[in-house]
Design a protein around this motif. Sequence first.
Motif, PDB file in Angstrom:
ATOM      1  N   ASP A 125      -2.645  21.291   4.276  1.00  0.00           N
ATOM      2  CA  ASP A 125      -3.693  20.347   4.687  1.00  0.00           C
ATOM      3  C   ASP A 125      -4.618  20.904   5.758  1.00  0.00           C
ATOM      4  O   ASP A 125      -4.765  20.319   6.829  1.00  0.00           O
ATOM      5  N   GLU A 126      -5.245  22.021   5.448  1.00  0.00           N
ATOM      6  CA  GLU A 126      -6.273  22.549   6.352  1.00  0.00           C
ATOM      7  C   GLU A 126      -7.478  21.633   6.344  1.00  0.00           C
ATOM      8  O   GLU A 126      -8.103  21.385   7.362  1.00  0.00           O
ATOM      9  N   GLU A 127      -7.828  21.112   5.159  1.00  0.00           N
ATOM     10  CA  GLU A 127      -9.104  20.419   4.997  1.00  0.00           C
ATOM     11  C   GLU A 127      -9.108  18.996   5.562  1.00  0.00           C
ATOM     12  O   GLU A 127     -10.158  18.473   5.928  1.00  0.00           O
ATOM     13  N   GLY A 128      -7.961  18.340   5.575  1.00  0.00           N
ATOM     14  CA  GLY A 128      -7.950  16.944   6.019  1.00  0.00           C
ATOM     15  C   GLY A 128      -8.755  16.038   5.097  1.00  0.00           C
ATOM     16  O   GLY A 128      -9.267  14.997   5.510  1.00  0.00           O
ATOM     17  N   SER A 134      -8.033  17.390   9.879  1.00  0.00           N
ATOM     18  CA  SER A 134      -7.955  18.764   9.398  1.00  0.00           C
ATOM     19  C   SER A 134      -6.958  19.568  10.231  1.00  0.00           C
ATOM     20  O   SER A 134      -6.511  19.118  11.286  1.00  0.00           O
TER      21      SER A 134
END
Length: 420
Positions: A125-128, A134
């Motif tokens: 979950d880098e992007e959020g 994020s």
Amino acid sequence: MTAGSEVDAGRALAWLRELAELTSDEGGAQRIAWTQTWARGRAWLRSRLAEIPGVSVHVDAAGNLWATLPGESSRSIVLGGHTDSVPDGGWLDGALGTLAALECLRAHAGESRRPLTLRLVDWADEEGARFGRSLLGSSACSGRLDPDEVAKLVDQDGVPLADALAVHDVAIPRMLEAHRELRDVAAYLELHIEQGPVLERLGLPLGVVLGTFGVERHRVTVLGSHAHAGATPMDSRRDALVAAARCAVAFREDAAGGEDVRATVGEFSVSPGIATAFNGRCEFSIDQRALDRDVLAGLVRGARTESERIAAEEGCSVSWEEIQRIDPIPFDPKLIELAGRVVAEVAGASRSLPSGPLHDAAEMATQVPTVMLFVRSIGGVSHTKEEDSSLDDLALSVRALHQLSRQVVAEKATPGPLTT
Ligand SMILES: [Zn+2]
């Protein structure tokens, strides 16, 4: 060095296409974290990792996937990326870093001697994209995540983050246990697409990232006095909109004069906001960014003084209120220097630049020596299916990451100036 130690950039590109085919539809990449499609991409990554002899894989308490290729010492160099994407995302954002790391791991596995341990991390979950937070997995690993705060998050369908994580065996109260992964880390390296136009404008395929911008965000209120558009002569107006608009232009000019700084007026509202009166009140946001703390502070001070001067000239008053502050996160100076040499060698020339967007590397930089490489993005486009880089640039970027990882291993394995 054995023959098997060479990196095969073509293989990394073939893997990128394979992952894209498996996890995209006509809209683009659909690897939103904690979904089935993301998990399918992860399972595919595991099967590619299983093909490299000697590599073991585990998932930490925050859902980050780690692959370890043991060396003579447990001290490790970590190569990172993220396989999660935004909805309708591109094929390279996050995936390039992960699959270039995969190919580097494969190449290192062919070395006859491996003084240090090599690891790959696929951050969760880098992007959020689904829950609006994020760097979730990497901030748990850095220890900067507040579990109580993220426990309140729900997605658009009302699904709590805790429920979405539970499907993937992640429990929010335990996420910070991921920090133990950093126990023996000597350096963190990440390759990413630039997602902006700077390298393209410079005519360079690769660049070295200096760090991520600090951010100062304020709400500015300009107060004048509203009155009738016809009845009030031009020279006796206290027009808050005109004062605010002059401020926005001044801020832009200030920032344009500095190197690697940004200033953006994003929100803008006026009152009363009708056609037959000028405005007595105007509120706007100002978002200022710089890599250096002092430069950023100076930018804010300058803008405040400028706004007071302009407001006075327009017969108005002005007040500033802080909305948000993010500290700049500089990367490791010695790794930046080393990366510059590697990029110049691989691509003919190198340039260093700050990163506008945040990256997992920013979380790592708060804990371990970190550096990032950027590869040129066509048209500076990202987070859409049109996101692309030329195959030549991508191949260079994989070779640069491999070369950098080898040099960092060499530097960190022998006590010297780079050893921390
Ligand atoms: Zn990314």
